[in-house]
Motif scaffolding. Sequence first.
Motif, PDB file in Angstrom:
ATOM      1  N   GLN A  28     156.869   6.205  95.607  1.00 51.50           N
ATOM      2  CA  GLN A  28     155.767   6.676  94.777  1.00 51.50           C
ATOM      3  C   GLN A  28     156.271   7.634  93.698  1.00 51.50           C
ATOM      4  OE1 GLN A  28     152.720   8.836  96.900  1.00 51.50           O
ATOM      5  NE2 GLN A  28     151.847   9.655  95.022  1.00 51.50           N
ATOM      6  N   TRP A  29     157.107   8.603  94.092  1.00 49.49           N
ATOM      7  CA  TRP A  29     157.637   9.587  93.142  1.00 49.49           C
ATOM      8  C   TRP A  29     158.452   8.899  92.051  1.00 49.49           C
ATOM      9  CZ3 TRP A  29     162.503  10.896  91.482  1.00 49.49           C
ATOM     10  CH2 TRP A  29     162.630  12.099  90.790  1.00 49.49           C
ATOM     11  N   THR A  30     159.245   7.915  92.443  1.00 49.63           N
ATOM     12  CA  THR A  30     160.089   7.204  91.483  1.00 49.63           C
ATOM     13  C   THR A  30     159.245   6.480  90.440  1.00 49.63           C
ATOM     14  OG1 THR A  30     161.810   6.908  93.160  1.00 49.63           O
ATOM     15  CG2 THR A  30     161.886   5.460  91.241  1.00 49.63           C
ATOM     16  N   LEU A  31     158.219   5.772  90.873  1.00 52.31           N
ATOM     17  CA  LEU A  31     157.354   5.045  89.941  1.00 52.31           C
ATOM     18  C   LEU A  31     156.612   6.009  89.017  1.00 52.31           C
ATOM     19  CD1 LEU A  31     155.914   2.303  92.312  1.00 52.31           C
ATOM     20  CD2 LEU A  31     157.588   1.975  90.486  1.00 52.31           C
ATOM     21  N   GLU A  32     156.177   7.139  89.549  1.00 53.83           N
ATOM     22  CA  GLU A  32     155.481   8.127  88.722  1.00 53.83           C
ATOM     23  C   GLU A  32     156.345   8.616  87.577  1.00 53.83           C
ATOM     24  OE1 GLU A  32     152.555  10.184  92.101  1.00 53.83           O
ATOM     25  OE2 GLU A  32     154.400  11.183  91.458  1.00 53.83           O
TER      26      GLU A  32
ATOM     27  N   TRP B 218     152.436  -1.158  87.132  1.00 56.11           N
ATOM     28  CA  TRP B 218     152.852  -2.144  88.138  1.00 56.11           C
ATOM     29  C   TRP B 218     152.513  -1.642  89.538  1.00 56.11           C
ATOM     30  CZ3 TRP B 218     156.284  -1.773  92.240  1.00 56.11           C
ATOM     31  CH2 TRP B 218     156.531  -2.978  92.909  1.00 56.11           C
ATOM     32  N   GLY B 219     152.744  -0.355  89.812  1.00 53.87           N
ATOM     33  CA  GLY B 219     152.424   0.184  91.131  1.00 53.87           C
ATOM     34  C   GLY B 219     150.941   0.090  91.435  1.00 53.87           C
ATOM     35  N   GLN B 220     150.091   0.372  90.421  1.00 53.11           N
ATOM     36  CA  GLN B 220     148.647   0.247  90.612  1.00 53.11           C
ATOM     37  C   GLN B 220     148.276  -1.201  90.921  1.00 53.11           C
ATOM     38  OE1 GLN B 220     147.293   1.784  86.870  1.00 53.11           O
ATOM     39  NE2 GLN B 220     147.393   3.921  87.516  1.00 53.11           N
ATOM     40  N   TRP B 221     148.889  -2.128  90.177  1.00 51.76           N
ATOM     41  CA  TRP B 221     148.617  -3.551  90.412  1.00 51.76           C
ATOM     42  C   TRP B 221     149.138  -3.981  91.783  1.00 51.76           C
ATOM     43  CZ3 TRP B 221     152.130  -7.499  91.227  1.00 51.76           C
ATOM     44  CH2 TRP B 221     151.630  -8.808  91.163  1.00 51.76           C
ATOM     45  N   ALA B 222     150.347  -3.546  92.118  1.00 52.00           N
ATOM     46  CA  ALA B 222     150.954  -3.947  93.390  1.00 52.00           C
ATOM     47  C   ALA B 222     150.151  -3.445  94.584  1.00 52.00           C
ATOM     48  CB  ALA B 222     152.396  -3.436  93.468  1.00 52.00           C
ATOM     49  N   SER B 223     149.452  -2.318  94.405  1.00 49.21           N
ATOM     50  CA  SER B 223     148.670  -1.768  95.519  1.00 49.21           C
ATOM     51  C   SER B 223     147.541  -2.706  95.933  1.00 49.21           C
ATOM     52  CB  SER B 223     148.094  -0.399  95.135  1.00 49.21           C
ATOM     53  OG  SER B 223     147.071  -0.523  94.163  1.00 49.21           O
ATOM     54  N   THR B 224     147.175  -3.651  95.054  1.00 50.98           N
ATOM     55  CA  THR B 224     146.106  -4.601  95.378  1.00 50.98           C
ATOM     56  C   THR B 224     146.648  -5.920  95.940  1.00 50.98           C
ATOM     57  OG1 THR B 224     146.063  -5.673  93.185  1.00 50.98           O
ATOM     58  CG2 THR B 224     144.791  -3.641  93.447  1.00 50.98           C
TER      59      THR B 224
ATOM     60  N   LEU C 296     150.901   3.044  97.253  1.00 51.40           N
ATOM     61  CA  LEU C 296     150.852   2.800  95.815  1.00 51.40           C
ATOM     62  C   LEU C 296     149.462   3.044  95.233  1.00 51.40           C
ATOM     63  CD1 LEU C 296     153.118  -0.374  95.442  1.00 51.40           C
ATOM     64  CD2 LEU C 296     153.713   2.031  95.112  1.00 51.40           C
ATOM     65  N   GLU C 297     148.425   3.002  96.069  1.00 61.87           N
ATOM     66  CA  GLU C 297     147.082   3.332  95.589  1.00 61.87           C
ATOM     67  C   GLU C 297     147.024   4.739  95.009  1.00 61.87           C
ATOM     68  OE1 GLU C 297     144.225   2.801  98.650  1.00 61.87           O
ATOM     69  OE2 GLU C 297     144.300   0.612  98.596  1.00 61.87           O
ATOM     70  N   ARG C 298     147.901   5.629  95.472  1.00 61.67           N
ATOM     71  CA  ARG C 298     147.891   7.009  94.998  1.00 61.67           C
ATOM     72  C   ARG C 298     148.322   7.113  93.540  1.00 61.67           C
ATOM     73  NH1 ARG C 298     150.352  10.355 100.212  1.00 61.67           N
ATOM     74  NH2 ARG C 298     149.270   9.150 101.823  1.00 61.67           N
ATOM     75  N   LEU C 299     148.937   6.056  93.005  1.00 59.85           N
ATOM     76  CA  LEU C 299     149.329   6.073  91.604  1.00 59.85           C
ATOM     77  C   LEU C 299     148.123   6.049  90.674  1.00 59.85           C
ATOM     78  CD1 LEU C 299     152.348   3.608  91.746  1.00 59.85           C
ATOM     79  CD2 LEU C 299     152.450   6.070  91.382  1.00 59.85           C
TER      80      LEU C 299
ATOM     81  N   LEU D 183     160.288  -8.666  99.886  1.00 61.98           N
ATOM     82  CA  LEU D 183     159.171  -8.152  99.084  1.00 61.98           C
ATOM     83  C   LEU D 183     158.783  -9.086  97.947  1.00 61.98           C
ATOM     84  CD1 LEU D 183     159.974  -4.332  98.780  1.00 61.98           C
ATOM     85  CD2 LEU D 183     158.420  -5.490 100.363  1.00 61.98           C
ATOM     86  N   ARG D 184     159.595 -10.097  97.666  1.00 62.87           N
ATOM     87  CA  ARG D 184     159.303 -11.067  96.599  1.00 62.87           C
ATOM     88  C   ARG D 184     159.000 -10.362  95.268  1.00 62.87           C
ATOM     89  NH1 ARG D 184     154.822 -14.756  99.168  1.00 62.87           N
ATOM     90  NH2 ARG D 184     154.402 -12.902 100.403  1.00 62.87           N
ATOM     91  N   LEU D 185     159.889  -9.469  94.877  1.00 60.09           N
ATOM     92  CA  LEU D 185     159.687  -8.672  93.671  1.00 60.09           C
ATOM     93  C   LEU D 185     159.641  -9.531  92.413  1.00 60.09           C
ATOM     94  CD1 LEU D 185     162.023  -5.637  94.463  1.00 60.09           C
ATOM     95  CD2 LEU D 185     159.523  -5.682  94.505  1.00 60.09           C
TER      96      LEU D 185
END
Length: 520
Positions: A93-97, A106-112, A125-128, A231-233
């Motif tokens: 989370q910290w890294t993406l922020e 991407w983190g917001q999208w990935a959280s879904t 990731l929802e915390r983003l 994770l199929r990134l």
Amino acid sequence: MRLWGITPAGSRCHTARDTLSSSASASPAPLDFLSQLLTQLGLASLASALLHEALLAARATYLVLLFLPALLTAPLAGLLGPDGRERWLSLVQWTLEHAGPAFIKWGQWASTRADLFPEDLCARLERLQTSAPGHSAAYTLAAVERAFGCPISELFEDFEEEPLASGSIAQVHRAALSDRGAALVGCGAVAGGRVAVKVRHPGVSELMHRDFVLMQRGAALASRLPGLAALRLEESIRQFGGPLQEQLDLAVEASHLSRFNDNFRAWGNVRFPVPLYPLVGSDVLVESYEEGDLISRYVRSPHRHNTMLAQTGVDVFLSMMLRDNFIHADLHPGNIVVKPPEPPSPLLARAAAWLPARVASWLLDRQPQVVLLDTGMIVTLSEADRNALLGFFRAVTRMDGRWLASEILNMSVDGCKDAEAFAAELHGVFATMDREYMRLHSQDVIRDVIDRMRRHGVTLRSSVSTVVVTSLVLEGWSSRLDPELRVLERMRGMLGGEGWGERVGAGVDRLLGAGALMEA
């Protein structure tokens, strides 16, 4: 107090992260010299390509150093127990922020995408949703003047430099129209009328495009590392990038607002902000200011309108999906505001005093309005996906696992290695389940289905997955407003039985009738 569906900006108008991002995207002096030299030699295209790759390399160096701790510790995350896993998720989370807007988005999208990622990672990731830097007031003022070609004081008699909120793409300021601004907008606008001014962050389009290229390359490399292959990134980045450009253009968001307002013009208790043309551009969007409370306030506290608000939310989603095929894909509580009803006029109040108490109460009891914000992300489905999605929901309401597996595979990207085993497993999910459990725990059942999809390597197409997840988000807050209301239960009457296409049409007609009655 009116709250926007993106992160409160507070005092973070400019951060070190902005400096890092801008410095990473700046062109070094030696590169400028080389570019000019190659251009003079008639090698402009080569110069452009070299400059592009050099900027990518500079940005990649920063991102590699930033992501390295999370990547190196990924194989250990599952070996250190729950506490170790939790610490690794915090590091992600910290890294993406700190990586910039594309990675936050991407983190917001990935959280879904629970069909792509483990549930605990999605939850983290929802915390983003609450982490986005702002930009300076000076840039905002310059951007508004540049977008509309005149001094800001000519359009607004008051402009609040402190942003109300900031998201990964833009931030919002409150302002009041001037005489000239009101005259330009027309449509009943008056001088002093409050508006919301949405301003795109500087360089966000170029930075997001550059980062998207790097994300594709990085995902290809990361997928070869132990602990990250599952994770199929690569697939997630590919699906994420599709609608990204559309979300960056605020003029596109304005067109979405106009279409939503037209689609729901007969609904007296549903509205969207109104884009105030001609004050609309790719970088700046001026829209009506919608004051009210986030619906989460009603979720937390019992209120006499809670049942109506829950019912309205479900009906709006069903109308978007079944009638319009134009779906707001971000219906979390932070994007939904409840606008208090206007008090009745003195004349109406005096007239009601002469009426029976029950009639007077009905006449004076005005309903609040539900205002939906942030329409940058929408979904429209192909005819095949739309039919398969309706089949998905119909199979769930009928609790038919094999049928459900078939519809899921119709909407998947690459199918399934063992379709029969997948269908048998979904059949087993529903085989011993009674309908009351399904009614009360439909969210858990669908999440279980999504988890089994992930284990079988079944990936839904992005647009379809977004609609499924949106229905889960909607059911989450609507069922807390009204524990007796369920999205799937509401669908069952429309989608069950023979002639279900006609049932869908009848159901939508009823929804439209309800909206028209509310307006009357």
